[in-house]
Design a protein around this motif. Structure first.
Motif, PDB file in Angstrom:
ATOM      1  N   UNK A  45       0.809  -1.223   0.000  1.00  0.00           N
ATOM      2  CA  UNK A  45       0.000   0.000   0.000  1.00  0.00           C
ATOM      3  C   UNK A  45       0.843   1.274   0.000  1.00  0.00           C
ATOM      4  N   UNK A  46       0.458   2.269  -0.816  1.00  0.00           N
ATOM      5  CA  UNK A  46       1.203   3.523  -0.827  1.00  0.00           C
ATOM      6  C   UNK A  46       0.928   4.346   0.431  1.00  0.00           C
ATOM      7  N   UNK A  47       1.817   5.268   0.736  1.00  0.00           N
ATOM      8  CA  UNK A  47       1.679   6.122   1.915  1.00  0.00           C
ATOM      9  C   UNK A  47       0.648   7.219   1.641  1.00  0.00           C
ATOM     10  N   UNK A 124      13.394   5.102  -0.271  1.00  0.00           N
ATOM     11  CA  UNK A 124      13.866   4.167   0.760  1.00  0.00           C
ATOM     12  C   UNK A 124      14.800   4.873   1.731  1.00  0.00           C
ATOM     13  N   UNK A 125      15.672   5.713   1.165  1.00  0.00           N
ATOM     14  CA  UNK A 125      16.625   6.455   1.982  1.00  0.00           C
ATOM     15  C   UNK A 125      15.886   7.405   2.930  1.00  0.00           C
ATOM     16  N   UNK A 126      14.877   8.099   2.405  1.00  0.00           N
ATOM     17  CA  UNK A 126      14.130   9.043   3.252  1.00  0.00           C
ATOM     18  C   UNK A 126      13.392   8.314   4.362  1.00  0.00           C
ATOM     19  N   UNK A 127      12.809   7.155   4.015  1.00  0.00           N
ATOM     20  CA  UNK A 127      12.120   6.358   5.036  1.00  0.00           C
ATOM     21  C   UNK A 127      13.131   5.927   6.092  1.00  0.00           C
ATOM     22  N   UNK A 128      14.324   5.597   5.634  1.00  0.00           N
ATOM     23  CA  UNK A 128      15.392   5.222   6.561  1.00  0.00           C
ATOM     24  C   UNK A 128      15.683   6.340   7.549  1.00  0.00           C
ATOM     25  N   UNK A 129      15.739   7.571   7.034  1.00  0.00           N
ATOM     26  CA  UNK A 129      16.010   8.703   7.925  1.00  0.00           C
ATOM     27  C   UNK A 129      14.878   8.873   8.930  1.00  0.00           C
ATOM     28  N   UNK A 154      17.623  -1.908   8.423  1.00  0.00           N
ATOM     29  CA  UNK A 154      17.041  -1.084   7.376  1.00  0.00           C
ATOM     30  C   UNK A 154      17.845  -1.107   6.085  1.00  0.00           C
ATOM     31  N   UNK A 155      17.156  -1.331   4.967  1.00  0.00           N
ATOM     32  CA  UNK A 155      17.806  -1.219   3.662  1.00  0.00           C
ATOM     33  C   UNK A 155      18.806  -2.333   3.390  1.00  0.00           C
ATOM     34  N   UNK A 156      18.870  -3.329   4.297  1.00  0.00           N
ATOM     35  CA  UNK A 156      19.851  -4.385   4.069  1.00  0.00           C
ATOM     36  C   UNK A 156      19.234  -5.495   3.228  1.00  0.00           C
ATOM     37  N   UNK A 157      18.011  -5.893   3.613  1.00  0.00           N
ATOM     38  CA  UNK A 157      17.338  -6.922   2.833  1.00  0.00           C
ATOM     39  C   UNK A 157      18.106  -8.230   2.904  1.00  0.00           C
ATOM     40  N   UNK A 158      17.519  -9.300   2.338  1.00  0.00           N
ATOM     41  CA  UNK A 158      18.151 -10.605   2.471  1.00  0.00           C
ATOM     42  C   UNK A 158      19.491 -10.691   1.743  1.00  0.00           C
ATOM     43  N   UNK A 327       6.268   5.596   8.864  1.00  0.00           N
ATOM     44  CA  UNK A 327       6.840   4.624   9.795  1.00  0.00           C
ATOM     45  C   UNK A 327       5.862   3.468   9.993  1.00  0.00           C
ATOM     46  N   UNK A 328       4.568   3.803  10.127  1.00  0.00           N
ATOM     47  CA  UNK A 328       3.554   2.772  10.310  1.00  0.00           C
ATOM     48  C   UNK A 328       3.597   1.791   9.130  1.00  0.00           C
ATOM     49  N   UNK A 329       3.571   2.346   7.905  1.00  0.00           N
ATOM     50  CA  UNK A 329       3.611   1.490   6.717  1.00  0.00           C
ATOM     51  C   UNK A 329       4.906   0.706   6.638  1.00  0.00           C
ATOM     52  N   UNK A 330       5.989   1.406   6.961  1.00  0.00           N
ATOM     53  CA  UNK A 330       7.296   0.790   6.833  1.00  0.00           C
ATOM     54  C   UNK A 330       7.421  -0.398   7.775  1.00  0.00           C
ATOM     55  N   UNK A 331       6.940  -0.219   9.016  1.00  0.00           N
ATOM     56  CA  UNK A 331       7.032  -1.312   9.979  1.00  0.00           C
ATOM     57  C   UNK A 331       6.179  -2.488   9.506  1.00  0.00           C
ATOM     58  N   UNK A 332       5.023  -2.181   8.886  1.00  0.00           N
ATOM     59  CA  UNK A 332       4.181  -3.259   8.338  1.00  0.00           C
ATOM     60  C   UNK A 332       4.899  -3.977   7.202  1.00  0.00           C
ATOM     61  N   UNK A 333       5.518  -3.197   6.298  1.00  0.00           N
ATOM     62  CA  UNK A 333       6.263  -3.801   5.183  1.00  0.00           C
ATOM     63  C   UNK A 333       7.376  -4.702   5.702  1.00  0.00           C
TER      64      UNK A 333
END
Length: 359
Positions: A45-47, A124-129, A154-158, A327-333
């Motif tokens: 889902x988009x923000x 992704x970078x902005x969400x990271x900040x 954050x931003x590391x992924x598998x 942040x809410x979306x990001x934590x869900x993702x």
């Protein structure tokens, strides 16, 4: 006629720069924006809602027209429908849900051009900040363990870092500012309007406000004063601003309602500033005005001159609210991705065991 498309969910100066480059390749730029439903299917889902995203893209000064509800995969049919000669995309990769290049068809037909991706910024970078709101550069916030544990992966992924995400540093040059600036001087008969603020994470709330200000005059010339990072941190606290002064400058310059930007404007709107720019009107939105360091009202001078006006944009969107949404979306993702990864690893492990039992 040039075509660009995308989610344009967290519109930043990287997107604006892509659209600027695309516009320079032709005479007329049409930007296709995907619906919430399409984005949810391919990415999650988009923000921002599609209405917010349409408005945001429409406010970028290099965009001539938007195409709402553009399909996620760019086809020749779409280009023909809008009579576009070719489509332009950055030199990073976009894949569909099943891993296909979304630009395959137009590439094969020779109707694809590439522009340079802007170094030093990505959504992704902005969400990271924002997720790092708890530790980063000006922090005076209580450590929140829930955010903490997400900042570390954050931003590391598998598979380690992707060259297109990951936190990087934006380097400002005079060239970039020249590319974004309108270079237009105020003309006789223009109403010179001054607005000031952080304009952090330049968003649709800012656009609504600037559009309203723009409507106040027949020939508006809007100058936006941007406060230095330390100043913003003084009145916003936590680790604001999320974007530094250089990034905020480009974001605001990309807006079609803004004619000029003062980089590092004084917090108090002084007589000097008003006289220097020959300001006719000073506007502020409905957000709280924090007193200056000495407790004085930063708008005292324009108020005494009778040229101060409050403008209600009708939008209650703030940078704070956006950070919360993201942040809410990001934590869900992240939770969803970790579950998916755990499932895949479990399947691999089970297959490995079966193999071993056979031998």
């Amino acid at each position: 006629r040039v075509w660009c498309d995308g989610c344009y969910d967290m519109v930043h100066y990287g997107h604006s720069n892509q659209l600027r480059q695309a516009r320079a390749m032709g005479d007329y730029l049409i930007v296709g924006v995907h619906t919430d439903e399409e984005i949810a299917k391919h990415k999650g889902p988009p923000v921002f809602t599609q209405e917010e995203r349409y408005k945001m893209v429409q406010a970028i000064k290099w965009v001539d027209e938007i195409a709402p509800g553009a399909p996620y995969v760019t086809t020749l049919e779409t280009l023909d429908k809008y009579s576009c000669d070719f489509c332009v995309h950055g030199d990073d990769i976009t894949l569909t849900i099943d891993g296909k290049d979304t630009y395959e068809e137009v590439k094969t037909a020779g109707r694809y051009r590439e522009c340079k991706r802007t170094q030093g910024v990505s959504t992704t970078d902005l969400v990271g900040r924002m997720l790092l709101m708890t530790k980063a550069h000006h922090s005076n916030i209580d450590e929140d363990l829930d955010y903490r544990k997400h900042t570390d992966n954050f931003g590391k992924g598998p598979k380690g870092h992707s060259p297109w995400t990951g936190v990087s540093q934006f380097l400002q040059t005079s060239q970039k500012i020249i590319q974004f600036a309108s270079g237009k001087e105020p003309q006789p008969g223009d109403t010179i309007i001054y607005v000031a603020g952080a304009f952090d994470l330049f968003h649709v709330g800012h656009v609504d406000f600037l559009e309203k200000v723009h409507q106040l005059a027949e020939k508006p010339y809007i100058i936006a004063g941007l406060h230095f990072d330390q100043e913003v941190n003084r009145y916003k606290g936590k680790n604001y601003p999320i974007m530094n002064i250089h990034e905020r400058t480009l974001s605001v310059l990309a807006c079609r309602y803004v004619s000029e930007v003062v980089i590092g404007a004084p917090y108090a709107v002084t007589a000097d500033l008003l006289d220097h720019f020959r300001v006719t009107l000073v506007c502020h939105g409905m957000t709280e005005v924090v007193p200056d360091k000495d407790g004085s009202d930063p708008y005292e001078e324009p108020k005494q001159r009778g040229i101060f006006q409050l403008v209600d944009s009708g939008s209650n969107l703030t940078t704070d609210l956006i950070v919360q949404r993201i942040i809410k979306n990001r934590l869900e993702f992240e939770a969803r991705n970790q579950k998916k990864e755990a499932k895949e690893l479990a399947v691999l492990e089970a297959m490995r065991r079966l193999e071993e039992e056979k031998h």
